[in-house]
Design a protein around this motif. Structure first.
Motif, PDB file in Angstrom:
ATOM      1  N   GLU A   1      85.944  -0.229  47.261  1.00 32.01           N
ATOM      2  CA  GLU A   1      85.931   1.344  46.684  1.00 32.01           C
ATOM      3  C   GLU A   1      84.919   1.903  47.506  1.00 32.01           C
ATOM      4  O   GLU A   1      85.013   3.307  47.753  1.00 32.01           O
ATOM      5  CB  GLU A   1      85.195   1.372  45.119  1.00 32.01           C
ATOM      6  CG  GLU A   1      85.097   2.598  44.570  1.00 32.01           C
ATOM      7  CD  GLU A   1      84.231   2.662  43.569  1.00 32.01           C
ATOM      8  OE1 GLU A   1      84.013   3.780  42.663  1.00 32.01           O
ATOM      9  OE2 GLU A   1      83.930   1.608  42.674  1.00 32.01           O
TER      10      GLU A   1
ATOM     11  N   LYS B   1      96.190  -1.778  46.365  1.00 34.55           N
ATOM     12  CA  LYS B   1      95.750  -0.439  46.124  1.00 34.55           C
ATOM     13  C   LYS B   1      94.415  -0.491  45.235  1.00 34.55           C
ATOM     14  O   LYS B   1      93.656   0.258  45.373  1.00 34.55           O
ATOM     15  CB  LYS B   1      96.782   0.316  45.610  1.00 34.55           C
ATOM     16  CG  LYS B   1      97.903   0.735  46.630  1.00 34.55           C
ATOM     17  CD  LYS B   1      98.970   1.738  45.826  1.00 34.55           C
ATOM     18  CE  LYS B   1      99.932   2.186  46.772  1.00 34.55           C
ATOM     19  NZ  LYS B   1     100.803   3.161  46.271  1.00 34.55           N
ATOM     20  N   ALA B   2      94.339  -1.485  44.179  1.00 40.69           N
ATOM     21  CA  ALA B   2      93.533  -1.427  43.421  1.00 40.69           C
ATOM     22  C   ALA B   2      92.160  -1.867  43.860  1.00 40.69           C
ATOM     23  O   ALA B   2      90.960  -1.783  43.208  1.00 40.69           O
ATOM     24  CB  ALA B   2      93.893  -2.510  42.155  1.00 40.69           C
TER      25      ALA B   2
ATOM     26  N   ASP C   1      89.898   7.964  53.099  1.00 40.43           N
ATOM     27  CA  ASP C   1      90.113   6.812  52.837  1.00 40.43           C
ATOM     28  C   ASP C   1      90.448   6.017  54.147  1.00 40.43           C
ATOM     29  O   ASP C   1      91.445   5.830  54.533  1.00 40.43           O
ATOM     30  CB  ASP C   1      91.325   6.639  51.925  1.00 40.43           C
ATOM     31  CG  ASP C   1      92.694   7.250  52.302  1.00 40.43           C
ATOM     32  OD1 ASP C   1      92.561   8.140  53.177  1.00 40.43           O
ATOM     33  OD2 ASP C   1      93.550   6.966  51.586  1.00 40.43           O
TER      34      ASP C   1
ATOM     35  N   THR D   1      90.268   1.500  44.230  1.00 41.11           N
ATOM     36  CA  THR D   1      90.100   2.173  43.024  1.00 41.11           C
ATOM     37  C   THR D   1      88.556   1.989  42.457  1.00 41.11           C
ATOM     38  O   THR D   1      88.033   1.154  42.875  1.00 41.11           O
ATOM     39  CB  THR D   1      91.243   2.126  41.993  1.00 41.11           C
ATOM     40  OG1 THR D   1      91.082   0.762  41.906  1.00 41.11           O
ATOM     41  CG2 THR D   1      92.589   2.601  42.624  1.00 41.11           C
ATOM     42  N   HIS D   2      88.462   2.860  41.480  1.00 46.61           N
ATOM     43  CA  HIS D   2      87.098   2.722  40.874  1.00 46.61           C
ATOM     44  C   HIS D   2      86.651   1.204  40.247  1.00 46.61           C
ATOM     45  O   HIS D   2      87.652   0.592  39.585  1.00 46.61           O
ATOM     46  CB  HIS D   2      86.995   3.532  39.621  1.00 46.61           C
ATOM     47  CG  HIS D   2      85.738   3.514  38.816  1.00 46.61           C
ATOM     48  ND1 HIS D   2      84.405   4.012  39.609  1.00 46.61           N
ATOM     49  CD2 HIS D   2      85.341   3.289  37.544  1.00 46.61           C
ATOM     50  CE1 HIS D   2      83.564   3.546  38.613  1.00 46.61           C
ATOM     51  NE2 HIS D   2      83.993   3.402  37.531  1.00 46.61           N
TER      52      HIS D   2
ATOM     53  N   LYS E   1      89.601  13.029  49.980  1.00 48.21           N
ATOM     54  CA  LYS E   1      89.286  11.586  50.203  1.00 48.21           C
ATOM     55  C   LYS E   1      89.433  11.252  51.680  1.00 48.21           C
ATOM     56  O   LYS E   1      90.867  11.529  52.239  1.00 48.21           O
ATOM     57  CB  LYS E   1      90.131  10.809  49.325  1.00 48.21           C
ATOM     58  CG  LYS E   1      89.911  10.934  47.714  1.00 48.21           C
ATOM     59  CD  LYS E   1      90.849   9.947  46.677  1.00 48.21           C
ATOM     60  CE  LYS E   1      90.525  10.240  45.460  1.00 48.21           C
ATOM     61  NZ  LYS E   1      91.300   9.397  44.656  1.00 48.21           N
TER      62      LYS E   1
ATOM     63  N   LYS F   1     100.285  -2.851  44.470  1.00 50.78           N
ATOM     64  CA  LYS F   1      99.309  -2.473  43.504  1.00 50.78           C
ATOM     65  C   LYS F   1      98.154  -3.274  43.646  1.00 50.78           C
ATOM     66  O   LYS F   1      97.192  -2.720  43.537  1.00 50.78           O
ATOM     67  CB  LYS F   1     100.088  -2.750  42.184  1.00 50.78           C
ATOM     68  CG  LYS F   1     101.001  -1.730  41.848  1.00 50.78           C
ATOM     69  CD  LYS F   1     101.648  -1.799  40.478  1.00 50.78           C
ATOM     70  CE  LYS F   1     102.729  -0.825  40.176  1.00 50.78           C
ATOM     71  NZ  LYS F   1     103.482  -1.027  38.876  1.00 50.78           N
TER      72      LYS F   1
END
Length: 549
Positions: free
Chosen positions: A329, A319-320, A364, A323-324, A362, A316
Motif C-alpha cells: 500500500e 491488485k489487493a 502508483d 489497496t488499503h 495516485k 485481483k
C-alpha cells in the motif's frame, strides 16, 4: 474553501446549454478534419476553450477549473503516457536486437498477404493484448508490429484502432464492465452477459470491415473464408465466455481461439492473390533465412513476457497488495488535488443524491500497467542479451521521441477532466437522455461521448452508467440493456478518442499527423456507433427475449 454545485442547464434551455457545452468538442473535430492542426496545437486550444466555457458559462470557480485541468494533465502523463513509453521501448528492444526480423519472417511464414496479417496481428493479437493490458498498449504494440511488416504507418495505426473496437468492452480483465456494475449496483455478470449479446455481431463485422478498407470488395471476395474463421471463432467464444464464465476473460479466450483457428486455417488455405500495400507481389527470396522454432520463440519472447506481466498485474490478489491494508500500500502515493477534491458537488439527475466529486491523484509507481510493461522490457533485455548501457540509450531515445505525444495526451486528459468537473459532459448526456422512446438508439452515443472525452470505456462507464440506469427506469426499459449499451457504444469511439489518436501516432512515428489519422477513422466510428444504436433499439422493443433476467 466553499463547495461548488454543478449546474447542467446554465442557459435555462437544455439544447442551448448543450450547444455551448459542445463548443470545445466541435472545435476539436473541425481542428483535425478541416483545419488539420497538429494534435498538440488542437488539444491546447481545446483546453483553453473548455476552460472558458467552464468559467464563463458554467460559472465554475477559476481555481477549480484550473485545478481540474492540471489534474487531467498529470493523469495523462501518469499512468497513460507511461504505458506508451514502456510499450514503444519494448518494441524498440526487439528491433535493436534484430529479433523483429525473425518476428516478421514468422508472420510471413503463416501468410504473406497483408490483409490476413492484419487479421492475425491487428485483430486477434491486438484483442489478446487488450484483454490483458488495455489502456492504449494494444494499439501501440500492434501498429508498431505492422509497420515493421511493411504496412503504411497511417493504415497500420488506423486499422489497429478500428480492430480494437471488438475487444475494448472486456479489456484489461473486464474492468469497464466491473466499473459499470459498481456505479449502478447491477450485477456485473448480467452487464457482461448483455454486452456479450451485442458485441459478437460487431466482432464478426470488424474483420470484414478491415479488409474492405484495405482492398475493397475484391479483397473481401478473395479472403472471405479466412475472415469468417477469424470473426466467427472470436464472436462465438466471446458470447460463451461472457455468458457462462464472466466479464473478466472474454478477450483472452476469444483472441486465443481466433488466433489459433486463423493460423491453423492458413496452413491449409491461401488466397488466390497476395495483397501488398505497395501494389507489388511479395516474392520470397530463395535464400531467405529459415528460422528454427527456438529462434522464433526467442524473438516473440518479449511479447510473451509482456502478456505474463500484465496478466499478473491485472489479477485481483496482486491488485489487493496495493489497496488499503495491502502489503505494498505504501508504494501508492495519493495526493488530494488542492482546490478540487470534494469541492465539486454532482447533482441529480446525474446522481440520485448530491455527491461530492473526489479528486485524488495516485502515483502508483509499481501497480501501474506501464511499470509491468517496463519490467517485461527489462526481462526481455536479459533474455535477448542486450547490454544495460544500450538499453538505457534506447529508453532515453524513446522518451525524447515521445515528448510531443506525451504533451498531447496530457492536454487531451486536461480537456476531459475540465469537461467532467464543470458538468459540461453531463449537459450533453442529459440531452441524449431526453430523447424518450428513441433513447435506446441514442444510449450507445452516450458511451460514445464518454469515450471520446476520456479515451477510456472504463471512465465513460463511471461517468454515465448511473444516468443510463436512471433513464431506463424512467422510460420502463431494461437498465441492464442500456448500461451495457453505454459500454458497447463507447467502444466505437475508442478509434477517434484524442488520447487513442495521440498514442497510435506516437507508436508508428506519425507525430504531428493526428489530423490525418482522425480523418481516417471518424466515419467508421460514427457508422459503428449507429449500428450499435440499431441493435440496442431492436433489443429494447423487438427482440426482448435476449435480455438477461
Amino acid at each position: 474553501m466553499q463547495t461548488w454545485m454543478q449546474v447542467y442547464d446554465p442557459a435555462n434551455n437544455l439544447m442551448l446549454s448543450a450547444l455551448i457545452a459542445a463548443i470545445p468538442i466541435i472545435f476539436f473535430f473541425v481542428a483535425l478534419t478541416v483545419l488539420r492542426l497538429k494534435g498538440h496545437v488542437a488539444s491546447t486550444i481545446t483546453v483553453i476553450l473548455a476552460l472558458a466555457v467552464a468559467i464563463l458559462f458554467y460559472h465554475m470557480p477559476v481555481s477549480m477549473a484550473l485545478a481540474s485541468a492540471g489534474y487531467g494533465f498529470m493523469y495523462g502523463v501518469w499512468p497513460i503516457a507511461w504505458i506508451i513509453v514502456a510499450a514503444v521501448f519494448l518494441y524498440k528492444i526487439t528491433v535493436v536486437t534484430g529479433q523483429f526480423e525473425i518476428i516478421r519472417a514468422s508472420v510471413v511464414s503463416i501468410t504473406e498477404d497483408q490483409r490476413l496479417q492484419m487479421l492475425l496481428v491487428g485483430f486477434a493479437f491486438g484483442a489478446f493484448l487488450e484483454g490483458a493490458a488495455g489502456f492504449g498498449a494494444p494499439v501501440a504494440i500492434t501498429a508498431a508490429l505492422l509497420v515493421g511488416l511493411g504496412f503504411n504507418p497511417l493504415y497500420a495505426a488506423g486499422l489497429c484502432l478500428i480492430a480494437n473496437t471488438a475487444p475494448v468492452a472486456f479489456g484489461a480483465m473486464g474492468i469497464p464492465i466491473l466499473v459499470a456494475g459498481q456505479v449502478t449496483g447491477i450485477d456485473p455478470f448480467k452487464i457482461g452477459e448483455m454486452a456479450g449479446r451485442q458485441l459478437p455481431i460487431l466482432s464478426v463485422l470488424v474483420p470484414f470491415w478491415l479488409v474492405l478498407i484495405m482492398d475493397g470488395v475484391r479483397g473481401v471476395r478473395e479472403t472471405w473464408p479466412a475472415i469468417l474463421v477469424a470473426g466467427v471463432s472470436f464472436a462465438v467464444t466471446q458470447f460463451f465466455t461472457s455468458n457462462f464464465i464472466g466479464p473478466e476473460l472474454p478477450d483472452i479466450t476469444s483472441a486465443l481461439v481466433s488466433l489459433v483457428c486463423l493460423a491453423t486455417f492458413l496452413k491449409f488455405w491461401k488466397p488466390t492473390n497476395i495483397f501488398r500495400f505497395e501494389g507489388k507481389q511479395h516474392v520470397r527470396n530463395a535464400d531467405e533465412a529459415h528460422y528454427t522454432a527456438g529462434q522464433i520463440l526467442r524473438a516473440w519472447s518479449p511479447f510473451m513476457i509482456l502478456t505474463a506481466m500484465v496478466t499478473v498485474w491485472s489479477l485481483k490478489p496482486f491488485k489487493a497488495l496495493f489497496t488499503h491494508g495491502g502489503a505494498l500500500e505504501s508504494t501508492v502515493l495519493a495526493f488530494p488535488v488542492p482546490m478540487l477534491h470534494k469541492l465539486v458537488e454532482k447533482m441529480p439527475p446525474i446522481v440520485t443524491a448530491m455527491k461530492p466529486y473526489d479528486a485524488i491523484y495516485k502515483l502508483d509507481i509499481i501497480a501501474a500497467t506501464g511499470t509491468a510493461i517496463l519490467l517485461a522490457a527489462i526481462v526481455s533485455m536479459w533474455v535477448l542479451r542486450m547490454k544495460p548501457v544500450e538499453g538505457v540509450k534506447v529508453f532515453k531515445e524513446t522518451v525524447v521521441e515521445l515528448i510531443r505525444p506525451i504533451y498531447s495526451i496530457g492536454m487531451v486528459l486536461a480537456f476531459a477532466f475540465v469537461a467532467n468537473y464543470s458538468g459540461l459532459s453531463s449537459t450533453l448526456a442529459l440531452v441524449l437522455a431526453g430523447t424518450g422512446t428513441m433513447f435506446p438508439f441514442f444510449s450507445p452515443f452516450l458511451g460514445w461521448v464518454g469515450v471520446f472525452l476520456t479515451g477510456s470505456d472504463t471512465s465513460a462507464n463511471a461517468l454515465f452508467c448511473a444516468l443510463q440506469a436512471t433513464t431506463a427506469q424512467q422510460l420502463g426499459l431494461s437498465d441492464i440493456l442500456l448500461v451495457a449499451a453505454n459500454t458497447t457504444g463507447g467502444v466505437t469511439a475508442k478509434m477517434i478518442s484524442p488520447q487513442s489518436i495521440a498514442v497510435a501516432c506516437a507508436a508508428v512515428g506519425l507525430i504531428g499527423k493526428e489530423a490525418d489519422l482522425f480523418r481516417f477513422t471518424v466515419k467508421h466510428s460514427l457508422i459503428f456507433a449507429s449500428f450499435v444504436g440499431v441493435i440496442t433499439m431492436l433489443q429494447a422493443y423487438v427482440f426482448t427475449g435476449v435480455l438477461p433476467h
